[in-house]
Motif scaffolding. Structure first.
Motif, PDB file in Angstrom:
ATOM      1  N   GLN A 146      33.996  33.314  31.730  1.00  0.00           N
ATOM      2  CA  GLN A 146      33.002  34.447  31.791  1.00  0.00           C
ATOM      3  C   GLN A 146      33.043  34.931  33.503  1.00  0.00           C
ATOM      4  OE1 GLN A 146      29.913  33.868  29.867  1.00  0.00           O
ATOM      5  NE2 GLN A 146      31.591  33.016  28.827  1.00  0.00           N
ATOM      6  N   TRP A 147      33.436  36.843  32.132  1.00  0.00           N
ATOM      7  CA  TRP A 147      33.595  37.891  33.570  1.00  0.00           C
ATOM      8  C   TRP A 147      32.945  38.648  32.851  1.00  0.00           C
ATOM      9  CZ3 TRP A 147      38.742  38.206  35.367  1.00  0.00           C
ATOM     10  CH2 TRP A 147      39.783  37.749  34.998  1.00  0.00           C
ATOM     11  N   PRO A 148      32.912  39.940  33.597  1.00  0.00           N
ATOM     12  CA  PRO A 148      31.869  41.116  33.355  1.00  0.00           C
ATOM     13  C   PRO A 148      32.356  41.873  31.493  1.00  0.00           C
ATOM     14  CG  PRO A 148      33.452  41.683  35.102  1.00  0.00           C
ATOM     15  CD  PRO A 148      33.273  39.865  34.852  1.00  0.00           C
ATOM     16  N   GLU A 149      31.233  42.463  31.933  1.00  0.00           N
ATOM     17  CA  GLU A 149      31.660  42.908  29.860  1.00  0.00           C
ATOM     18  C   GLU A 149      32.373  44.475  29.891  1.00  0.00           C
ATOM     19  OE1 GLU A 149      27.095  44.067  29.106  1.00  0.00           O
ATOM     20  OE2 GLU A 149      27.159  42.515  27.635  1.00  0.00           O
ATOM     21  N   PRO A 150      33.036  44.931  29.183  1.00  0.00           N
ATOM     22  CA  PRO A 150      34.413  45.529  29.285  1.00  0.00           C
ATOM     23  C   PRO A 150      33.933  47.169  30.506  1.00  0.00           C
ATOM     24  CG  PRO A 150      34.132  44.853  27.248  1.00  0.00           C
ATOM     25  CD  PRO A 150      33.149  44.532  27.613  1.00  0.00           C
ATOM     26  N   LEU A 151      32.133  46.789  30.456  1.00  0.00           N
ATOM     27  CA  LEU A 151      32.262  48.418  31.028  1.00  0.00           C
ATOM     28  C   LEU A 151      32.617  47.606  32.440  1.00  0.00           C
ATOM     29  CD1 LEU A 151      28.433  49.017  29.999  1.00  0.00           C
ATOM     30  CD2 LEU A 151      30.461  50.704  29.351  1.00  0.00           C
ATOM     31  N   GLY A 152      31.464  46.668  33.119  1.00  0.00           N
ATOM     32  CA  GLY A 152      32.399  46.065  34.242  1.00  0.00           C
ATOM     33  C   GLY A 152      33.424  46.366  34.604  1.00  0.00           C
ATOM     34  N   LEU A 153      35.147  46.015  33.232  1.00  0.00           N
ATOM     35  CA  LEU A 153      36.370  45.958  33.949  1.00  0.00           C
ATOM     36  C   LEU A 153      36.401  47.399  34.046  1.00  0.00           C
ATOM     37  CD1 LEU A 153      37.577  43.258  30.899  1.00  0.00           C
ATOM     38  CD2 LEU A 153      36.793  43.249  33.441  1.00  0.00           C
ATOM     39  N   ALA A 154      35.210  48.088  32.917  1.00  0.00           N
ATOM     40  CA  ALA A 154      36.536  49.465  33.228  1.00  0.00           C
ATOM     41  C   ALA A 154      35.453  50.162  34.921  1.00  0.00           C
ATOM     42  CB  ALA A 154      35.368  50.584  32.325  1.00  0.00           C
ATOM     43  N   ALA A 155      34.100  49.902  35.220  1.00  0.00           N
ATOM     44  CA  ALA A 155      33.579  50.041  36.575  1.00  0.00           C
ATOM     45  C   ALA A 155      34.858  49.447  37.305  1.00  0.00           C
ATOM     46  CB  ALA A 155      32.329  49.313  37.166  1.00  0.00           C
ATOM     47  N   ILE A 156      35.581  48.486  37.367  1.00  0.00           N
ATOM     48  CA  ILE A 156      36.488  48.151  38.736  1.00  0.00           C
ATOM     49  C   ILE A 156      37.949  48.639  38.502  1.00  0.00           C
ATOM     50  CG2 ILE A 156      38.425  45.828  39.333  1.00  0.00           C
ATOM     51  CD1 ILE A 156      35.516  44.447  38.264  1.00  0.00           C
ATOM     52  N   ASN A 157      38.321  49.646  37.605  1.00  0.00           N
ATOM     53  CA  ASN A 157      39.204  50.149  37.246  1.00  0.00           C
ATOM     54  C   ASN A 157      40.104  50.278  37.531  1.00  0.00           C
ATOM     55  OD1 ASN A 157      40.245  53.270  36.032  1.00  0.00           O
ATOM     56  ND2 ASN A 157      39.509  54.004  38.152  1.00  0.00           N
ATOM     57  N   ASP A 158      40.414  48.642  37.341  1.00  0.00           N
ATOM     58  CA  ASP A 158      42.147  48.478  37.406  1.00  0.00           C
ATOM     59  C   ASP A 158      42.375  47.823  36.820  1.00  0.00           C
ATOM     60  OD1 ASP A 158      44.242  46.788  38.486  1.00  0.00           O
ATOM     61  OD2 ASP A 158      43.086  45.538  40.162  1.00  0.00           O
ATOM     62  N   PRO A 159      43.638  48.036  35.876  1.00  0.00           N
ATOM     63  CA  PRO A 159      44.353  47.684  34.646  1.00  0.00           C
ATOM     64  C   PRO A 159      44.828  46.719  35.064  1.00  0.00           C
ATOM     65  CG  PRO A 159      44.458  50.249  35.846  1.00  0.00           C
ATOM     66  CD  PRO A 159      43.822  49.842  35.652  1.00  0.00           C
ATOM     67  N   ALA A 160      45.418  46.565  36.427  1.00  0.00           N
ATOM     68  CA  ALA A 160      46.342  45.179  36.091  1.00  0.00           C
ATOM     69  C   ALA A 160      44.959  43.695  36.028  1.00  0.00           C
ATOM     70  CB  ALA A 160      47.053  44.617  37.882  1.00  0.00           C
ATOM     71  N   LEU A 161      43.898  43.994  36.779  1.00  0.00           N
ATOM     72  CA  LEU A 161      43.375  43.050  36.315  1.00  0.00           C
ATOM     73  C   LEU A 161      42.828  42.594  34.884  1.00  0.00           C
ATOM     74  CD1 LEU A 161      41.028  41.225  37.194  1.00  0.00           C
ATOM     75  CD2 LEU A 161      38.810  42.674  37.707  1.00  0.00           C
ATOM     76  N   VAL A 162      42.492  44.183  34.250  1.00  0.00           N
ATOM     77  CA  VAL A 162      42.810  44.042  33.107  1.00  0.00           C
ATOM     78  C   VAL A 162      43.228  42.860  32.245  1.00  0.00           C
ATOM     79  CG1 VAL A 162      42.063  44.903  30.896  1.00  0.00           C
ATOM     80  CG2 VAL A 162      40.827  45.966  32.943  1.00  0.00           C
ATOM     81  N   GLU A 163      44.443  43.169  32.126  1.00  0.00           N
ATOM     82  CA  GLU A 163      45.717  42.425  31.360  1.00  0.00           C
ATOM     83  C   GLU A 163      45.342  41.168  32.431  1.00  0.00           C
ATOM     84  OE1 GLU A 163      50.949  43.048  31.648  1.00  0.00           O
ATOM     85  OE2 GLU A 163      49.233  44.578  32.033  1.00  0.00           O
ATOM     86  N   GLU A 164      45.429  40.564  33.836  1.00  0.00           N
ATOM     87  CA  GLU A 164      45.027  39.586  33.702  1.00  0.00           C
ATOM     88  C   GLU A 164      44.175  38.436  33.200  1.00  0.00           C
ATOM     89  OE1 GLU A 164      44.695  36.908  38.108  1.00  0.00           O
ATOM     90  OE2 GLU A 164      42.968  38.673  37.607  1.00  0.00           O
ATOM     91  N   PHE A 165      42.926  39.448  32.956  1.00  0.00           N
ATOM     92  CA  PHE A 165      42.002  38.956  31.616  1.00  0.00           C
ATOM     93  C   PHE A 165      42.538  39.097  30.434  1.00  0.00           C
ATOM     94  CE2 PHE A 165      39.297  40.405  28.392  1.00  0.00           C
ATOM     95  CZ  PHE A 165      37.843  39.270  27.984  1.00  0.00           C
ATOM     96  N   GLY A 166      43.178  39.893  29.893  1.00  0.00           N
ATOM     97  CA  GLY A 166      43.004  39.190  28.321  1.00  0.00           C
ATOM     98  C   GLY A 166      44.607  38.209  28.215  1.00  0.00           C
ATOM     99  N   ASP A 167      45.155  38.292  29.703  1.00  0.00           N
ATOM    100  CA  ASP A 167      46.246  37.229  29.298  1.00  0.00           C
ATOM    101  C   ASP A 167      45.413  35.790  29.803  1.00  0.00           C
ATOM    102  OD1 ASP A 167      49.414  35.804  29.636  1.00  0.00           O
ATOM    103  OD2 ASP A 167      48.417  34.877  31.381  1.00  0.00           O
ATOM    104  N   MET A 168      44.778  35.404  30.487  1.00  0.00           N
ATOM    105  CA  MET A 168      43.872  34.055  30.473  1.00  0.00           C
ATOM    106  C   MET A 168      43.123  34.080  29.222  1.00  0.00           C
ATOM    107  SD  MET A 168      42.603  34.554  34.247  1.00  0.00           S
ATOM    108  CE  MET A 168      43.421  34.437  35.886  1.00  0.00           C
ATOM    109  N   ALA A 169      42.690  35.377  28.298  1.00  0.00           N
ATOM    110  CA  ALA A 169      41.822  34.693  27.237  1.00  0.00           C
ATOM    111  C   ALA A 169      42.483  34.761  26.224  1.00  0.00           C
ATOM    112  CB  ALA A 169      40.960  36.051  26.842  1.00  0.00           C
ATOM    113  N   ARG A 170      44.000  34.450  26.687  1.00  0.00           N
ATOM    114  CA  ARG A 170      44.187  34.809  25.096  1.00  0.00           C
ATOM    115  C   ARG A 170      44.647  32.866  25.354  1.00  0.00           C
ATOM    116  NH1 ARG A 170      49.416  32.701  25.531  1.00  0.00           N
ATOM    117  NH2 ARG A 170      49.287  33.592  27.653  1.00  0.00           N
ATOM    118  N   GLN A 171      44.680  32.491  26.732  1.00  0.00           N
ATOM    119  CA  GLN A 171      45.770  30.930  26.677  1.00  0.00           C
ATOM    120  C   GLN A 171      44.408  30.781  26.129  1.00  0.00           C
ATOM    121  OE1 GLN A 171      47.590  30.086  30.241  1.00  0.00           O
ATOM    122  NE2 GLN A 171      47.236  32.708  30.795  1.00  0.00           N
ATOM    123  N   GLU A 172      43.037  30.803  26.854  1.00  0.00           N
ATOM    124  CA  GLU A 172      41.619  30.520  25.780  1.00  0.00           C
ATOM    125  C   GLU A 172      41.846  29.924  24.489  1.00  0.00           C
ATOM    126  OE1 GLU A 172      38.919  29.632  29.734  1.00  0.00           O
ATOM    127  OE2 GLU A 172      39.262  31.790  28.558  1.00  0.00           O
TER     128      GLU A 172
END
Length: 609
Positions: A146-172
């Motif tokens: 469970q992650w924040p919504e895309p707005l929350g990822l944008a609030a953090i403003n860290d593309p590396a974190l967003v890519e990490e999220f995508g990789d973890m979600a991909r594995q799931e």
């Protein structure tokens, strides 16, 4: 007859998908991709091609068995769709535990193997990873991290974190057989009343583009392959500039307008998506008004799909319509018309022809391949037109490795989905995404972070959670401070039936009765207000009278209290501006960012402590 694994004279093992006892090029992973595609295409009947052009919802039973239309949600029989309509693209509505989803998926692939050519199924899904306290939304989430919504990822403003999220979600996703993400949303939140802002990365095209590209890289990798999840970026050419903020799921929200002549601004995040290699695109329902293009919904719009997407941007991937452009349906006992804005007068077959003529490959949320068969047999569409789209759809299945290994391991699904590392990463992101909007300073310094075990009056915070941080009391009068969790305001829908209840639209300000109740608490005790911003709330009075003001984009009570007590630092900055009044909102141009008069908090605002 199910597929058998056979061996050639030189010992090469292959899956005999068409059950003819010999190795066909499309069954041989050593053969170049395009040769495999052409070999299979050459063997397909008109009926098999037509079935490939449809993707609709599919249900599963909670025990992992196939649903035959008798589950809690009204869907067609699985056997009817796979074995008789020859469909093999499906959007899974909901799930059970990871093992049961994986077992269901394997049963579905086994059923697909029994068809004449054994073409494997591709499973897609809407987002499943955003934390939500909404029972309807959390039902979709299931066991996934469970992650924040895309707005929350944008609030953090860290593309590396967003890519990490995508990789973890991909594995799931891949662990349970999901191979297409019906996301991300590259739309821009330039109209603050729009009901779907929470799925975007905010109103800034540059930040949204960076987040969108990172998201795609995380899911797809550098290239689409057997470990990838293909992304379907949406909603081309940008679904944000809705008239009065209404949504084109409904007839009263069908118009998309550009009073600031800012159409090209909304294309910028999609350009970043194309540069990242996004595999699929979904156009929105909206009907553009006042532009030099045909005033029909984007899924029917040749000016947009062929001229802009296919030719200007040279996009040769899959284009799939949003759900339900052709047929009227019934939802929860209420009629729900097709979203065929601008062409409502056309018949189903005429609508389908216009979609194909526009350059679209696949019909989302529909299950009527017989319409396409009739169009070809009546000479209205050449079969060669179907071949163009079928090639794209087959190519994707081959690239994803589905023809060579369509099955998943239920044991691995149990280990991977929602594992401790992924959950911890999502929980930390929830905390980082908080935006500290205000932190008033008193005699003892700033309000936040809190210390010790204060007496706390709470609203919309679980008492058992709050009691681990302080002493929970029953009234503001007893408290040292109060913590209120609020939600951005919205108004009841104008119509649209059952589905409209899931779309928060209308005014963004707290109305008199509710505002007075909140301000009464704020007047009695220093109060920390946390507001969930699925849209940009109008709250000048609350901002003025609160001791501290936080914004979240999907976060648990524990995440909030960890930030309030300084155990984890928030890092968020606003992904959109917060207007100072509804008058300012109504004066804004729906297609232009950062144009609210004297915003209460500007884009990018965020304090720290």
């Amino acid at each position: 007859m199910p597929v058998q694994t056979l061996s050639t004279d030189d010992g090469f093992a292959y899956r005999d998908l068409n059950k003819n006892g010999r190795l066909d090029p499309y069954e041989d992973p050593r053969v170049p991709l395009e040769e495999r595609v052409e070999d299979l295409l050459g063997q397909m009947t008109l009926e098999e091609k037509a079935g490939l052009l449809f993707q609709t919802m599919i249900a599963m039973n909670s025990d992992g068995t196939l649903s035959e239309g008798d589950g809690p949600f009204p869907t067609e029989s699985t056997t009817e769709m796979v074995s008789r309509k020859l469909m093999n693209h499906f959007n899974i509505l909901y799930g059970s535990a990871p093992r049961q989803i994986a077992e269901w998926y394997n049963r579905l692939q086994a059923l697909a193997e029994e068809t004449r050519l054994g073409i494997p199924v591709t499973i897609s899904t809407d987002p499943r990873h955003a934390f939500s306290s909404n029972p309807g939304a959390s039902f979709l989430a299931g066991a996934f991290s469970q992650w924040p919504e895309p707005l929350g990822l944008a609030a953090i403003n860290d593309p590396a974190l967003v890519e990490e999220f995508g990789d973890m979600a991909r594995q799931e996703y891949t662990a349970v057989g999901i191979r297409v993400a019906l996301h991300p949303m590259a739309d821009l939140a330039t109209e603050p009343r729009w009901a779907r802002i929470n799925g975007t990365f905010g109103e800034d095209a540059e930040r949204s583009g960076k987040m969108t590209a990172a998201y795609i890289r995380g899911f797809q990798g550098e290239h689409i392959g057997p470990e990838s999840v293909s992304c379907m970026v949406k909603h081309f050419p940008g679904g944000g500039p809705q008239k009065d903020g209404e949504d084109p799921h409904f007839a009263y929200g069908r118009e998309q307008v550009y009073p600031g002549n800012n159409f090209d601004y909304h294309l910028q995040p999609f350009e970043d998506a194309f540069a990242a290699g996004v595999s699929q695109v979904m156009p929105y329902y909206g009907m553009p008004v006042g532009l030099p293009i045909e005033e029909v919904g984007f899924g029917f719009n040749k000016d947009v799909i062929t001229d802009l997407l296919r030719q200007k941007y040279a996009f040769d991937g899959i284009v799939c319509t949003d759900w339900g452009l052709l047929t009227d349906v019934e939802m929860m006992g209420e009629p729900f018309p097709a979203r065929s804005w601008g062409v409502e007068h056309l018949s189903i077959s005429e609508k389908a022809k216009k979609v194909l003529d526009a350059g679209v490959d696949q019909f989302g949320g529909e299950a009527c391949p017989e319409v396409i068969i009739d169009l070809v047999r009546s000479g209205q569409i050449p079969e060669s037109r179907l071949d163009i789209s079928v090639r794209r759809l087959l190519r994707e299945k081959f690239r994803l490795g589905l023809f060579d290994q369509p099955f998943v391991d239920p044991d691995a699904a149990e280990r991977i989905v929602g594992n401790e590392r992924f959950q911890a990463a999502g929980a930390l992101a929830q905390r980082k995404a908080f935006v500290l909007l205000k932190n008033a300073t008193g005699a003892n310094g700033p309000t936040l972070p809190l210390s010790g075990r204060p007496k706390i009056y709470i609203e919309n915070v679980a008492p058992d959670v709050a009691s681990t941080y302080g002493e929970v009391v029953a009234t503001p009068a007893e408290a040292d401070l109060a913590i209120l969790r609020l939600q951005a305001p919205f108004q009841p829908p104008k119509g649209g039936g059952f589905l409209a209840n899931f779309f928060h639209s209308g005014d963004l300000d707290f109305k008199e009765e509710e505002l007075a109740r909140i301000l009464n608490v704020l007047s009695q005790v220093p109060t920390i207000v946390d507001i969930y911003l699925d849209r940009p709330a109008v709250m000048p009075e609350i901002a003025e009278h609160s001791a501290a003001l936080l914004a979240n984009f999907g976060a648990s009570d524990v995440a909030l209290l960890d930030v309030v007590f300084g155990r984890v630092a928030s890092q968020g900055t606003l992904p959109f501006e917060l207007p100072s009044s509804m008058e300012a909102v109504r004066k804004q141009r729906s297609d232009v960012p950062f144009d609210s008069e004297q915003p209460l908090f500007p884009f990018g605002h965020g304090l720290s402590y």
